[in-house]
Design a protein around this motif. Structure first.
Motif, PDB file in Angstrom:
ATOM      1  N   HIS A  30       0.809  -1.219   0.000  1.00 47.26           N
ATOM      2  CA  HIS A  30       0.000   0.000   0.000  1.00 47.26           C
ATOM      3  C   HIS A  30       0.846   1.275   0.000  1.00 47.26           C
ATOM      4  N   LEU A  31       2.134   1.154   0.283  1.00 45.88           N
ATOM      5  CA  LEU A  31       3.024   2.313   0.257  1.00 45.88           C
ATOM      6  C   LEU A  31       3.896   2.365  -0.998  1.00 45.88           C
ATOM      7  N   LYS A  32       3.810   1.344  -1.850  1.00 41.85           N
ATOM      8  CA  LYS A  32       4.755   1.260  -2.976  1.00 41.85           C
ATOM      9  C   LYS A  32       4.578   2.364  -4.012  1.00 41.85           C
ATOM     10  N   MET A  58       7.884   4.730   1.729  1.00 42.76           N
ATOM     11  CA  MET A  58       8.972   3.776   1.521  1.00 42.76           C
ATOM     12  C   MET A  58      10.300   4.516   1.376  1.00 42.76           C
ATOM     13  N   THR A  59      11.337   3.965   1.961  1.00 37.89           N
ATOM     14  CA  THR A  59      12.684   4.496   1.774  1.00 37.89           C
ATOM     15  C   THR A  59      13.243   3.940   0.468  1.00 37.89           C
ATOM     16  N   ASP A  60      14.405   4.419   0.059  1.00 37.01           N
ATOM     17  CA  ASP A  60      15.056   3.850  -1.127  1.00 37.01           C
ATOM     18  C   ASP A  60      15.332   2.366  -0.901  1.00 37.01           C
ATOM     19  N   PHE A  61      15.733   2.007   0.316  1.00 37.02           N
ATOM     20  CA  PHE A  61      15.955   0.597   0.648  1.00 37.02           C
ATOM     21  C   PHE A  61      14.647  -0.185   0.535  1.00 37.02           C
ATOM     22  N   GLY A  62      13.566   0.367   1.059  1.00 38.07           N
ATOM     23  CA  GLY A  62      12.262  -0.288   0.960  1.00 38.07           C
ATOM     24  C   GLY A  62      11.828  -0.498  -0.474  1.00 38.07           C
ATOM     25  N   LYS A  63      12.134   0.477  -1.336  1.00 38.79           N
ATOM     26  CA  LYS A  63      11.757   0.379  -2.749  1.00 38.79           C
ATOM     27  C   LYS A  63      12.489  -0.751  -3.464  1.00 38.79           C
ATOM     28  N   THR A  64      13.614  -1.205  -2.924  1.00 36.37           N
ATOM     29  CA  THR A  64      14.312  -2.343  -3.553  1.00 36.37           C
ATOM     30  C   THR A  64      13.494  -3.629  -3.422  1.00 36.37           C
ATOM     31  N   PHE A  65      12.509  -3.631  -2.534  1.00 30.75           N
ATOM     32  CA  PHE A  65      11.641  -4.794  -2.337  1.00 30.75           C
ATOM     33  C   PHE A  65      10.492  -4.837  -3.350  1.00 30.75           C
ATOM     34  N   ILE A  66      10.223  -3.735  -4.056  1.00 24.63           N
ATOM     35  CA  ILE A  66       9.059  -3.671  -4.959  1.00 24.63           C
ATOM     36  C   ILE A  66       9.043  -4.791  -6.007  1.00 24.63           C
ATOM     37  N   PRO A  67      10.152  -5.117  -6.689  1.00 24.13           N
ATOM     38  CA  PRO A  67      10.075  -6.220  -7.658  1.00 24.13           C
ATOM     39  C   PRO A  67       9.660  -7.554  -7.016  1.00 24.13           C
ATOM     40  N   ALA A  68      10.164  -7.836  -5.830  1.00 21.04           N
ATOM     41  CA  ALA A  68       9.766  -9.065  -5.133  1.00 21.04           C
ATOM     42  C   ALA A  68       8.301  -8.972  -4.709  1.00 21.04           C
ATOM     43  N   LEU A  69       7.880  -7.808  -4.261  1.00 18.35           N
ATOM     44  CA  LEU A  69       6.494  -7.591  -3.859  1.00 18.35           C
ATOM     45  C   LEU A  69       5.546  -7.808  -5.035  1.00 18.35           C
ATOM     46  N   GLU A  70       5.929  -7.308  -6.210  1.00 16.77           N
ATOM     47  CA  GLU A  70       5.100  -7.511  -7.404  1.00 16.77           C
ATOM     48  C   GLU A  70       5.062  -8.982  -7.803  1.00 16.77           C
ATOM     49  N   GLU A 103       3.131   7.886  -0.645  1.00 17.52           N
ATOM     50  CA  GLU A 103       3.128   8.011   0.804  1.00 17.52           C
ATOM     51  C   GLU A 103       1.685   8.004   1.295  1.00 17.52           C
ATOM     52  N   LYS A 104       1.497   7.594   2.549  1.00 17.32           N
ATOM     53  CA  LYS A 104       0.140   7.502   3.098  1.00 17.32           C
ATOM     54  C   LYS A 104       0.136   7.934   4.562  1.00 17.32           C
ATOM     55  N   ARG A 105      -0.998   8.446   4.988  1.00 18.18           N
ATOM     56  CA  ARG A 105      -1.228   8.722   6.401  1.00 18.18           C
ATOM     57  C   ARG A 105      -1.688   7.437   7.068  1.00 18.18           C
ATOM     58  N   PHE A 106      -1.563   7.377   8.389  1.00 19.87           N
ATOM     59  CA  PHE A 106      -1.995   6.211   9.151  1.00 19.87           C
ATOM     60  C   PHE A 106      -3.458   5.894   8.858  1.00 19.87           C
ATOM     61  N   SER A 107      -4.297   6.926   8.853  1.00 22.84           N
ATOM     62  CA  SER A 107      -5.739   6.718   8.621  1.00 22.84           C
ATOM     63  C   SER A 107      -6.013   6.140   7.235  1.00 22.84           C
ATOM     64  N   GLU A 108      -5.218   6.530   6.245  1.00 25.39           N
ATOM     65  CA  GLU A 108      -5.389   5.982   4.893  1.00 25.39           C
ATOM     66  C   GLU A 108      -5.044   4.492   4.878  1.00 25.39           C
ATOM     67  N   LEU A 109      -3.963   4.142   5.562  1.00 20.74           N
ATOM     68  CA  LEU A 109      -3.585   2.723   5.635  1.00 20.74           C
ATOM     69  C   LEU A 109      -4.659   1.912   6.348  1.00 20.74           C
ATOM     70  N   ARG A 110      -5.241   2.464   7.412  1.00 21.03           N
ATOM     71  CA  ARG A 110      -6.318   1.770   8.136  1.00 21.03           C
ATOM     72  C   ARG A 110      -7.508   1.506   7.218  1.00 21.03           C
ATOM     73  N   LYS A 111      -7.855   2.484   6.382  1.00 19.53           N
ATOM     74  CA  LYS A 111      -8.982   2.314   5.455  1.00 19.53           C
ATOM     75  C   LYS A 111      -8.666   1.273   4.384  1.00 19.53           C
ATOM     76  N   GLU A 112      -7.425   1.266   3.902  1.00 16.56           N
ATOM     77  CA  GLU A 112      -7.040   0.359   2.819  1.00 16.56           C
ATOM     78  C   GLU A 112      -6.794  -1.065   3.312  1.00 16.56           C
ATOM     79  N   ILE A 113      -6.506  -1.219   4.596  1.00 13.63           N
ATOM     80  CA  ILE A 113      -6.256  -2.545   5.180  1.00 13.63           C
ATOM     81  C   ILE A 113      -7.195  -2.706   6.384  1.00 13.63           C
TER      82      ILE A 113
END
Length: 127
Positions: A42-44, A95-107, A47-57
């Protein structure tokens, strides 16, 4: 030798002072569990606020979401930015730049999950 099989070179791997039996164990410590990969999904794209993440999950409890966000931040996969000094403050997760390295695996995980559903199950509405 390519990147494949590197986890078998030594008995263990060590990252940030923590020892793991293999790189799969390291990866699962960072993104494993029921909610971390879902939060990252949901962050890929934005950026999101806490409330947005709560609604999406909606199935995750507020406490669990908060704990998982703290862990993802501690591990350097996301950042938490606070705007304002007194309530209501605005908190943004990204997501940080490090977090974004996970996007291909996430997809790849998302595509595999979709394949499993199409072959063995069905998409349903809540209830």
């Amino acid at each position: 030798m390519g990147k494949e099989g590197k986890e078998c070179v030594g008995n263990y791997v060590k990252v940030d002072g923590k020892i793991y039996p293999c790189t799969v164990s390291l990866a699962m410590d960072l993104i494993g569990g029921k909610w971390k990969a879902v939060i990252l999904y949901h962050l890929k794209d934005a950026e999101k606020r806490f409330s947005e993440l709560r609604k999406e999950i909606p199935m995750v409890t507020e406490m669990t979401l908060s704990l998982q966000l703290k862990q993802l931040e501690k591990d350097g996969l996301i950042t938490r930015k606070v705007y304002g000094e007194k309530p209501p403050i605005k908190v943004i997760y990204e997501m940080t730049d490090f977090g974004k390295t996970f996007i291909p695996a996430l997809e790849a995980i998302t595509n595999w999950g979709n394949q499993v559903v199409s072959e063995k199950g069905q998409f349903v509405s809540e209830n």
